[in-house]
Every structure is written in C-alpha cells, then in structure tokens.
Scaffold this motif. Sequence first.
Motif, PDB file in Angstrom:
ATOM      1  N   ALA A 137      -5.970   1.669   4.668  1.00  0.00           N
ATOM      2  CA  ALA A 137      -5.176   0.723   5.545  1.00  0.00           C
ATOM      3  C   ALA A 137      -5.903  -0.394   5.973  1.00  0.00           C
ATOM      4  CB  ALA A 137      -4.566   1.636   6.501  1.00  0.00           C
ATOM      5  N   LEU A 138      -7.231  -0.218   6.195  1.00  0.00           N
ATOM      6  CA  LEU A 138      -8.443  -1.206   6.231  1.00  0.00           C
ATOM      7  C   LEU A 138      -8.021  -2.597   5.491  1.00  0.00           C
ATOM      8  CD1 LEU A 138     -10.485  -2.182   8.237  1.00  0.00           C
ATOM      9  CD2 LEU A 138     -12.171  -1.326   6.673  1.00  0.00           C
ATOM     10  N   ILE A 139      -7.696  -2.314   4.131  1.00  0.00           N
ATOM     11  CA  ILE A 139      -7.704  -3.418   3.183  1.00  0.00           C
ATOM     12  C   ILE A 139      -6.473  -4.313   3.449  1.00  0.00           C
ATOM     13  CG2 ILE A 139      -6.990  -4.037   0.953  1.00  0.00           C
ATOM     14  CD1 ILE A 139      -8.559  -1.452   0.099  1.00  0.00           C
ATOM     15  N   PRO A 140      -5.205  -3.724   3.761  1.00  0.00           N
ATOM     16  CA  PRO A 140      -3.973  -4.590   4.352  1.00  0.00           C
ATOM     17  C   PRO A 140      -4.129  -5.367   5.709  1.00  0.00           C
ATOM     18  CG  PRO A 140      -3.289  -2.585   4.166  1.00  0.00           C
ATOM     19  CD  PRO A 140      -4.613  -2.515   3.460  1.00  0.00           C
ATOM     20  N   ARG A 141      -5.000  -4.440   6.496  1.00  0.00           N
ATOM     21  CA  ARG A 141      -5.357  -4.818   7.706  1.00  0.00           C
ATOM     22  C   ARG A 141      -5.897  -6.255   7.879  1.00  0.00           C
ATOM     23  NH1 ARG A 141      -7.061   0.025  10.781  1.00  0.00           N
ATOM     24  NH2 ARG A 141      -5.072   0.791  10.107  1.00  0.00           N
TER      25      ARG A 141
ATOM     26  N   LEU B   6       0.781  -1.231  -0.192  1.00  0.00           N
ATOM     27  CA  LEU B   6       0.043   0.041  -0.120  1.00  0.00           C
ATOM     28  C   LEU B   6       0.760   1.198  -0.005  1.00  0.00           C
ATOM     29  CD1 LEU B   6      -2.511   1.404   0.087  1.00  0.00           C
ATOM     30  CD2 LEU B   6      -2.706   1.132   2.603  1.00  0.00           C
ATOM     31  N   ALA B   7       2.063   1.226   0.908  1.00  0.00           N
ATOM     32  CA  ALA B   7       2.910   2.307   0.909  1.00  0.00           C
ATOM     33  C   ALA B   7       3.284   2.587  -0.650  1.00  0.00           C
ATOM     34  CB  ALA B   7       3.910   2.208   1.774  1.00  0.00           C
ATOM     35  N   ALA B   8       3.837   1.534  -1.252  1.00  0.00           N
ATOM     36  CA  ALA B   8       4.330   1.672  -2.673  1.00  0.00           C
ATOM     37  C   ALA B   8       3.532   2.360  -3.697  1.00  0.00           C
ATOM     38  CB  ALA B   8       5.165   0.443  -3.032  1.00  0.00           C
ATOM     39  N   VAL B   9       2.215   1.942  -3.404  1.00  0.00           N
ATOM     40  CA  VAL B   9       1.238   2.375  -4.276  1.00  0.00           C
ATOM     41  C   VAL B   9       0.853   3.906  -4.092  1.00  0.00           C
ATOM     42  CG1 VAL B   9      -1.400   2.024  -5.213  1.00  0.00           C
ATOM     43  CG2 VAL B   9       0.214   0.252  -4.650  1.00  0.00           C
ATOM     44  N   LEU B  10       0.850   4.057  -2.829  1.00  0.00           N
ATOM     45  CA  LEU B  10       0.525   5.530  -2.562  1.00  0.00           C
ATOM     46  C   LEU B  10       1.666   6.464  -2.485  1.00  0.00           C
ATOM     47  CD1 LEU B  10      -1.811   4.941   0.727  1.00  0.00           C
ATOM     48  CD2 LEU B  10      -2.487   5.421  -1.687  1.00  0.00           C
ATOM     49  N   GLY B  11       2.778   5.930  -2.650  1.00  0.00           N
ATOM     50  CA  GLY B  11       4.078   6.632  -2.781  1.00  0.00           C
ATOM     51  C   GLY B  11       4.441   7.206  -1.576  1.00  0.00           C
ATOM     52  N   THR B  12       4.449   6.558  -0.494  1.00  0.00           N
ATOM     53  CA  THR B  12       4.682   6.817   0.938  1.00  0.00           C
ATOM     54  C   THR B  12       5.439   5.961   1.806  1.00  0.00           C
ATOM     55  OG1 THR B  12       3.748   8.080   2.940  1.00  0.00           O
ATOM     56  CG2 THR B  12       2.476   6.264   1.783  1.00  0.00           C
ATOM     57  N   ASP B  13       5.627   6.093   2.980  1.00  0.00           N
ATOM     58  CA  ASP B  13       6.153   4.992   3.942  1.00  0.00           C
ATOM     59  C   ASP B  13       5.289   4.296   4.526  1.00  0.00           C
ATOM     60  OD1 ASP B  13       5.317   6.487   6.425  1.00  0.00           O
ATOM     61  OD2 ASP B  13       7.042   7.902   6.125  1.00  0.00           O
ATOM     62  N   LYS B  14       5.617   3.302   5.203  1.00  0.00           N
ATOM     63  CA  LYS B  14       4.820   2.159   5.838  1.00  0.00           C
ATOM     64  C   LYS B  14       3.900   2.717   6.894  1.00  0.00           C
ATOM     65  CE  LYS B  14       8.121  -0.794   6.382  1.00  0.00           C
ATOM     66  NZ  LYS B  14       8.619  -1.918   6.603  1.00  0.00           N
ATOM     67  N   ALA B  15       4.525   3.723   7.600  1.00  0.00           N
ATOM     68  CA  ALA B  15       3.858   4.051   8.927  1.00  0.00           C
ATOM     69  C   ALA B  15       2.796   5.141   8.337  1.00  0.00           C
ATOM     70  CB  ALA B  15       4.682   5.103   9.849  1.00  0.00           C
ATOM     71  N   SER B  16       2.961   6.015   7.249  1.00  0.00           N
ATOM     72  CA  SER B  16       2.096   6.938   6.810  1.00  0.00           C
ATOM     73  C   SER B  16       0.806   6.072   6.190  1.00  0.00           C
ATOM     74  CB  SER B  16       2.555   7.891   5.643  1.00  0.00           C
ATOM     75  OG  SER B  16       3.729   8.691   6.500  1.00  0.00           O
TER      76      SER B  16
END
Length: 467
Positions: free
Chosen positions: A381-385, A364-374
Amino acid sequence: MDSSRRTNAGLSSYNTASMGNAGTDTISNTPATRNLRFSWHQHWFILAPLIVNLLTYAVVFPGIDSPDASDQRQQYATWTFNKQHSILDTFFLGFIARNELWLANLLQVFIFSACIITALMVLSSRVSRTALFITTLVWTFFPLFPAYAVSSTKDVLCAGFTLLLCIEVFEAIDSHGAILHSPWFLTGLGLTLFVTNELRKNNFLFVFAIIVFLLITFRSYWKRLMASFLIFVSLSVAWGAYCDYGLKATPSPTTEMLGVPLMQVSYIYYENLHGNPQNLPSEADAYFQAIRSAEQWSSNYDIERSFVMSNKVESLTSSDLGSFLSNWSSLCFANFGTCVHAYVLFEGSLINPMQTADDQYSILAAVLGTDKASASQSPLALIPRIVFNLAAFDWALIALAIVAVRRGKKHLLPLFLIPLGIAISLMLAALAVQIRLMLGAIILIPFLAALILDKTASQQREEINPM
C-alpha cells in the motif's frame, strides 16, 4: 518583430518540419537556428513508454477491468445505452474493440502511448536532449502511467486526448499563430476538441476556456479558428442527435452532478446521529427523509474516505433539481459550519497529501484481487500512498505555474487552463474525488515541467500580439 515577420517565420518552419515543430523564431536556446526536423535516430528512446506499457499489459493480461467499462460493454451487447458513461467510449469498447476486454486494453495502450510519444516529439525541438530523456523516463516508469494504460476506463483515452489538446494550444502559442494557417492543424484541433469533450462532459469547462483564449489571443485568425470550432460543434450536435434519437440513450441521472450536496446532507445526518446535534429545518428534513431515512443518509457517509457513490438517488430527475437545491441550501445554511467541514472533508484529497483519494488503492486492489479497504492495508500500500497521491500532483501543477511566471514564461500559463478546469469541475460537481478524474491534468505535468524547468527550452521574448 511585427505580425508579418512572425507569420512568415512560422510558416517557413512549418513547411520544413513536422506539425509539432512550428515557429523557429521562438526557439532561441542556441546561437544557431535549431534543426526542427525530428530524428528517430537521435531520439529513438521516446518509444520507451509504448514498450513498457506493452510489457505491463502482458503481465496483467487481459488488462484491468472496471465496473464502468463492464457496464458499457453490457450496454453495447444489449444495445441499450445511457449517458451516465460516455457513449463515444462505449462504441470504442463495443464497436472497435468488439466488446473484448483484452482488445480494448491493447488498443488503449497503443493510443495512450501514441499521445505521449507525440508530446515527446514536440518537445524534442524545444528542450535539451537530457530534458527529453528525463521526461521520457517519467512517462515510462512513473507507476501511475503504465498502471492506467492497461486499465479499462474512459479516463485513460480522455487523458491522452487532453494531452493532445494541450500540445495543440502550445503549438499555436509557440508559433505566434502561424500554425493556424495549416488546414490539417485546424482539422485536428476540431477533432481533438470533440473527442475530449465527449469522453468526459465536465471537460467542457476547460474546452470552453481554451476556445475563448484562442479567439481572444489569435483574434486576427478568427476565421480560421472558426473552421475548427465549426468541426467541433457540428460533430457534437450530430453525435448528440444520434445518441438521443438513433440510440434513444437514457439521460444521465441528475445526481451525477450532485455529489457534493448529497455528501453534505449525509454528513449532517451522520453528525446528528453521532453525538453532534444539528439544526434540521422541518421542511428540509421532511423532504430528505422522504427520499431515505436519516439512518440511511448517515450510513451512506464514509468518515474515512467520503465516498458517495452509494448516495446516488436514481429517482431524482431534472424537474426535481430546483426543490432539491432549495431544501439542500436550507439544511446547509442552518448547519453552515458542518456543511463547510463536510465540503473540506470531501474535497480534501485535492490539497491535503495526508488524505486518501477514493480510488487511490483501486489499481492495487485489482492486481491483488481484493477490495480497496484490504488493499490499503497491504504491505504494498505504500506505493499508491506515495505515487498515487492526488494532492502531490495538484501542488506540483501549482508550483510549475509559479515557476513559469518567475522564469519569464508567462506565455505558457494558458496551458494551465486545462488542469484548472478539471480541478474546478471536481470542486463543484464531483460524485467522488478520484485520481482517474484528474488523470487528464496529471498527464500534463511532465510536458509542462520540461517546457518550464529546462533552461534551454525555447522562450518567447515578446508578448503575443497577433494583431
């Protein structure tokens, strides 16, 4: 049924069917003998995983990169290799995919999808058409599979070949060993063992377990099995020699297998500096503080995710292993409760659905272009959760093993040696507990579920006794 009847029945079916369809004597879900010849006309829908994976690839073109894959492409470009990553996979990225991310991910999509389609072809003669269709839908639309299919990491190819190995073991079981008469099958088994073992070294646990199982269960075929194992050993020795003496590859850091001890040391210092004084034996304390300060050990511990990649100690070599383990055991026995708690925190995502695996939000972080924490705070985030929940996969495998016993399908239990071996390797020597490291086990779930849960699936009504 005696051995000769089983063997003749298996050979007869093998000569009239594809490799995935041996053993008509074990298929008894209808009164009449089922036609084992695969029909694309009837089962065209099994191509769905390839189609959806290609569409996913088009959406995220050129695919999702990873730090490991980027480092491997750099190794190939500079012709300086190290064994921290699979050199076989490095050659796939560099030599076959010409060091191009888009080509590596495209080829990976085809290989990964082909492995899944092979599994579906095998299932087509073992389960009902409805069960086959449902299994196809799971491998096609469960987000984890297309997401990883387009992510550049050796774990994807490793998972695909792990699935192939599971299929081959199933074929041997389902045909009562008759398929071991095929030179093509034996060659394929040897190659699969080699590739699976080379793509991830800790796979040797289940590779060894599978070899022992096959030799014991099908001991009357030991000469034929030895042909497969000779292929496996010869390729492993030759490739290892080439890596060592031809490529002069740097050995993998010793700390690659010390993730648990390193995290425990960090946690002890973390607790000691955060209001929970620990008993620090002077010799062990001096040893670890010579590597890094107590503050640095403490800061390397992430209380939320227990992520210890930053805990690597590059200066440690194999010759230091004895002194490291001696001082680690001294520190842990002096703080036994803290040490056990640290282990549970580190490995907890394997069994606790509420605990987050280290890489649960990576894609998800790679798709959104952000880090894992963000990414973990994103509305998505509910999807990978939910769908990337490592503990849920592990409990599903445990449940399937229990159901297999209750439904009289104990002959399928040896297939669980593969996910068990992967889990044990994470429990003993993981640098971090990650979903990608369990992908080889997760990909087996639809295959095992179809065989175990489908009421019309073939059942062996006798104990295997090739003797």
